[in-house]
Design a protein around this motif. Structure first.
Motif, PDB file in Angstrom:
ATOM      1  N   MET A 290       0.911  -1.298  -0.075  1.00 35.40           N
ATOM      2  CA  MET A 290      -0.097   0.183  -0.021  1.00 35.40           C
ATOM      3  C   MET A 290       1.031   1.306  -0.042  1.00 35.40           C
ATOM      4  SD  MET A 290      -2.923   1.079   2.534  1.00 35.40           S
ATOM      5  CE  MET A 290      -1.982   0.848   4.163  1.00 35.40           C
ATOM      6  N   LYS A 291       0.577   2.074  -0.983  1.00 35.32           N
ATOM      7  CA  LYS A 291       1.327   3.243  -1.021  1.00 35.32           C
ATOM      8  C   LYS A 291       0.652   4.456  -1.565  1.00 35.32           C
ATOM      9  CE  LYS A 291       5.801   4.778  -3.325  1.00 35.32           C
ATOM     10  NZ  LYS A 291       4.669   5.184  -4.742  1.00 35.32           N
ATOM     11  N   MET A 292       0.665   5.487  -0.886  1.00 38.06           N
ATOM     12  CA  MET A 292      -0.004   6.918  -1.113  1.00 38.06           C
ATOM     13  C   MET A 292       0.916   7.426  -2.216  1.00 38.06           C
ATOM     14  SD  MET A 292      -0.444   9.809   1.399  1.00 38.06           S
ATOM     15  CE  MET A 292      -0.747   8.839   2.588  1.00 38.06           C
ATOM     16  N   SER A 293       0.018   8.291  -2.983  1.00 36.03           N
ATOM     17  CA  SER A 293       0.839   8.864  -4.333  1.00 36.03           C
ATOM     18  C   SER A 293       1.845   9.848  -3.704  1.00 36.03           C
ATOM     19  CB  SER A 293      -0.280   9.745  -4.997  1.00 36.03           C
ATOM     20  OG  SER A 293       0.373  10.597  -5.715  1.00 36.03           O
ATOM     21  N   GLY A 294       2.863   9.819  -4.178  1.00 36.83           N
ATOM     22  CA  GLY A 294       4.141  10.845  -3.861  1.00 36.83           C
ATOM     23  C   GLY A 294       3.585  12.295  -3.984  1.00 36.83           C
ATOM     24  N   GLY A 295       2.799  12.409  -4.935  1.00 35.68           N
ATOM     25  CA  GLY A 295       2.406  13.743  -5.329  1.00 35.68           C
ATOM     26  C   GLY A 295       1.662  14.460  -3.884  1.00 35.68           C
ATOM     27  N   VAL A 296       1.262  13.918  -2.963  1.00 37.17           N
ATOM     28  CA  VAL A 296       0.651  14.379  -1.631  1.00 37.17           C
ATOM     29  C   VAL A 296       1.765  15.262  -1.167  1.00 37.17           C
ATOM     30  CG1 VAL A 296      -0.434  14.017   0.508  1.00 37.17           C
ATOM     31  CG2 VAL A 296      -1.334  12.334  -1.517  1.00 37.17           C
ATOM     32  N   GLU A 297       3.042  14.706  -0.779  1.00 38.02           N
ATOM     33  CA  GLU A 297       3.888  15.299  -0.104  1.00 38.02           C
ATOM     34  C   GLU A 297       4.321  16.647  -0.785  1.00 38.02           C
ATOM     35  OE1 GLU A 297       7.652  13.244   0.072  1.00 38.02           O
ATOM     36  OE2 GLU A 297       8.426  14.549   1.538  1.00 38.02           O
ATOM     37  N   TRP A 298       4.462  16.761  -2.091  1.00 32.79           N
ATOM     38  CA  TRP A 298       4.582  17.780  -2.829  1.00 32.79           C
ATOM     39  C   TRP A 298       3.356  18.666  -2.676  1.00 32.79           C
ATOM     40  CZ3 TRP A 298       6.497  16.030  -8.141  1.00 32.79           C
ATOM     41  CH2 TRP A 298       7.833  14.878  -8.074  1.00 32.79           C
ATOM     42  N   GLY A 299       2.419  18.266  -2.826  1.00 41.50           N
ATOM     43  CA  GLY A 299       1.162  19.217  -2.792  1.00 41.50           C
ATOM     44  C   GLY A 299       1.063  19.980  -1.487  1.00 41.50           C
ATOM     45  N   LEU A 300       1.427  19.022  -0.331  1.00 42.13           N
ATOM     46  CA  LEU A 300       1.462  19.816   0.938  1.00 42.13           C
ATOM     47  C   LEU A 300       2.228  21.117   1.114  1.00 42.13           C
ATOM     48  CD1 LEU A 300       0.554  16.718   3.291  1.00 42.13           C
ATOM     49  CD2 LEU A 300      -0.674  18.685   2.914  1.00 42.13           C
ATOM     50  N   HIS A 301       3.824  20.693   0.650  1.00 38.75           N
ATOM     51  CA  HIS A 301       4.937  21.599   0.649  1.00 38.75           C
ATOM     52  C   HIS A 301       4.288  22.785  -0.128  1.00 38.75           C
ATOM     53  CE1 HIS A 301       8.079  19.953   2.945  1.00 38.75           C
ATOM     54  NE2 HIS A 301       7.694  18.729   2.331  1.00 38.75           N
ATOM     55  N   CYS A 302       3.680  22.562  -1.300  1.00 37.40           N
ATOM     56  CA  CYS A 302       3.008  23.601  -2.002  1.00 37.40           C
ATOM     57  C   CYS A 302       2.301  24.659  -1.398  1.00 37.40           C
ATOM     58  CB  CYS A 302       2.594  23.453  -3.352  1.00 37.40           C
ATOM     59  SG  CYS A 302       3.724  22.530  -4.392  1.00 37.40           S
ATOM     60  N   CYS A 303       1.267  24.021  -0.633  1.00 36.09           N
ATOM     61  CA  CYS A 303       0.427  24.834   0.272  1.00 36.09           C
ATOM     62  C   CYS A 303       0.971  25.792   1.281  1.00 36.09           C
ATOM     63  CB  CYS A 303      -0.809  23.827   0.916  1.00 36.09           C
ATOM     64  SG  CYS A 303      -1.833  23.211  -0.292  1.00 36.09           S
ATOM     65  N   VAL A 304       2.130  25.119   1.777  1.00 32.73           N
ATOM     66  CA  VAL A 304       2.733  25.630   2.762  1.00 32.73           C
ATOM     67  C   VAL A 304       3.289  26.862   2.218  1.00 32.73           C
ATOM     68  CG1 VAL A 304       4.653  25.626   4.469  1.00 32.73           C
ATOM     69  CG2 VAL A 304       2.966  23.745   4.387  1.00 32.73           C
ATOM     70  N   VAL A 305       4.005  26.887   1.107  1.00 38.55           N
ATOM     71  CA  VAL A 305       4.757  27.826   0.455  1.00 38.55           C
ATOM     72  C   VAL A 305       3.541  28.913  -0.091  1.00 38.55           C
ATOM     73  CG1 VAL A 305       6.013  28.380  -1.515  1.00 38.55           C
ATOM     74  CG2 VAL A 305       6.594  26.414  -0.310  1.00 38.55           C
ATOM     75  N   LEU A 306       2.748  28.553  -0.712  1.00 35.66           N
ATOM     76  CA  LEU A 306       1.558  29.480  -1.178  1.00 35.66           C
ATOM     77  C   LEU A 306       1.049  30.388  -0.120  1.00 35.66           C
ATOM     78  CD1 LEU A 306      -0.395  27.277  -3.823  1.00 35.66           C
ATOM     79  CD2 LEU A 306       1.286  29.019  -4.014  1.00 35.66           C
ATOM     80  N   SER A 307       0.559  29.782   1.019  1.00 32.20           N
ATOM     81  CA  SER A 307       0.364  30.443   2.202  1.00 32.20           C
ATOM     82  C   SER A 307       1.202  31.734   2.784  1.00 32.20           C
ATOM     83  CB  SER A 307       0.051  29.589   3.258  1.00 32.20           C
ATOM     84  OG  SER A 307      -0.596  30.428   4.600  1.00 32.20           O
ATOM     85  N   GLY A 308       2.324  31.442   2.536  1.00 33.36           N
ATOM     86  CA  GLY A 308       3.428  32.353   2.889  1.00 33.36           C
ATOM     87  C   GLY A 308       3.422  33.466   1.792  1.00 33.36           C
ATOM     88  N   ALA A 309       3.291  33.118   0.477  1.00 33.99           N
ATOM     89  CA  ALA A 309       3.704  34.023  -0.409  1.00 33.99           C
ATOM     90  C   ALA A 309       2.405  35.028  -0.852  1.00 33.99           C
ATOM     91  CB  ALA A 309       4.151  33.614  -1.635  1.00 33.99           C
TER      92      ALA A 309
END
Lengths: 157, 157
Positions: free
Chosen positions: A1-20
DNA sequence: TTGACTCGGATAACTGTTGTCCGAATAGAA
DNA sequence: TTCTATTCGGACAACAGTTATCCGAGTCAA
């Protein structure tokens, strides 16, 4: 069982977007995180479809969060990218084979499916309790300040 | 994200094995559940490696549970077949790109990884609370009695 | 001793994820 | 208003992991 690796990227992006404060392009997000630009674009598309981010086209375009960081849960991002389907899917094996239980006697779900559903709910509930704002607070607390300000500056440029 | 379909079969097999006093062959288990015999054998192999069942070779051989049904949790079966690795794996994106955090400053895990770990633990804990015995009790309560006795008889033959 | 039956690991087909590309649409500059 | 540079969006391949299968080694009963 493996979750899509894109989830990690998506979360990091949300964090960055919130700051900018301004829109950030997919290219910049990809370079900042050192990941494939084309593939990250796909994940951002999924976030966009889910209504978590809004994309603006043309020059000085990019992605922006549609809600405040404390209004977006980690579960929102996980479900947007990885999908909402539970990991376990009951195939009703009890209705198959020589000792099959007739369908009309299967009004309640199989106990195995119930157990899995319950665990799945616990998992999602745990993810629902954490918001992007919580992640940001943690990042701000544990990341060296010079890197935080450096990243902010790098995004602006 | 999708868990191996073999987990469902493995759990059904454990329930059946607990009811049968004598060893049951992979062929019989496959026929009873109407699934591929060759592939079910693979799942039983995994259960065997994990020490949940013991296989006896030769005539009148087959599989038997190694412990009492209330000593085997659903999590045991899930981990035996689907593996113990958590669904989320942190790739340390914070250590990459132009604003990378140096490795020596990353003593604590990334907050995203912590969130995922916490959810994963909640999921496993939920599965650990249910045993094969609990499943059997539920099956006995919800399945028509004639089918239960029929299956027992069919296994013996 | 025989013999038939069992499991176990090595071997292919397939679905889903990962990764990439180019076209449609847009906002700003001229 | 026209043009151009830049953006995102969906359609198109490569890869991995899961699913499915086979045949050989080992074992128990007769």
């Amino acid at each position: 069982m493996k979750m899509s690796g894109g989830v990690e990227w998506g979360l990091h992006c949300c964090v960055v977007l919130s700051g900018a404060g301004a829109p950030v392009t997919a290219a910049k997000l990809a370079e900042l995180h050192d990941v494939s630009q084309s593939y990250l674009a796909k994940q951002l598309q999924l976030l966009s479809r889910a209504g978590l981010v809004r994309s603006t086209l043309g020059q000085s375009g990019g992605y922006v969060l549609t809600r405040a960081a404390n209004e977006i849960t980690v579960l929102d991002v996980v479900e947007a990218i990885d999908g909402v389907q539970p990991a376990f899917r009951c195939t009703e094996v009890r209705q198959r084979g020589p000792m099959a239980v007739p369908a009309e006697r299967c009004d309640t779900p199989c106990p195995i499916a119930r157990t899995m559903d319950s665990a799945d709910r616990a998992w999602r509930e745990s993810l629902r309790r954490v918001t992007i704002a919580d992640l940001i607070a943690d990042v701000n607390r544990t990341t060296p300040p010079e890197i935080l300000s450096g990243a902010r500056e790098w995004l602006r440029a």
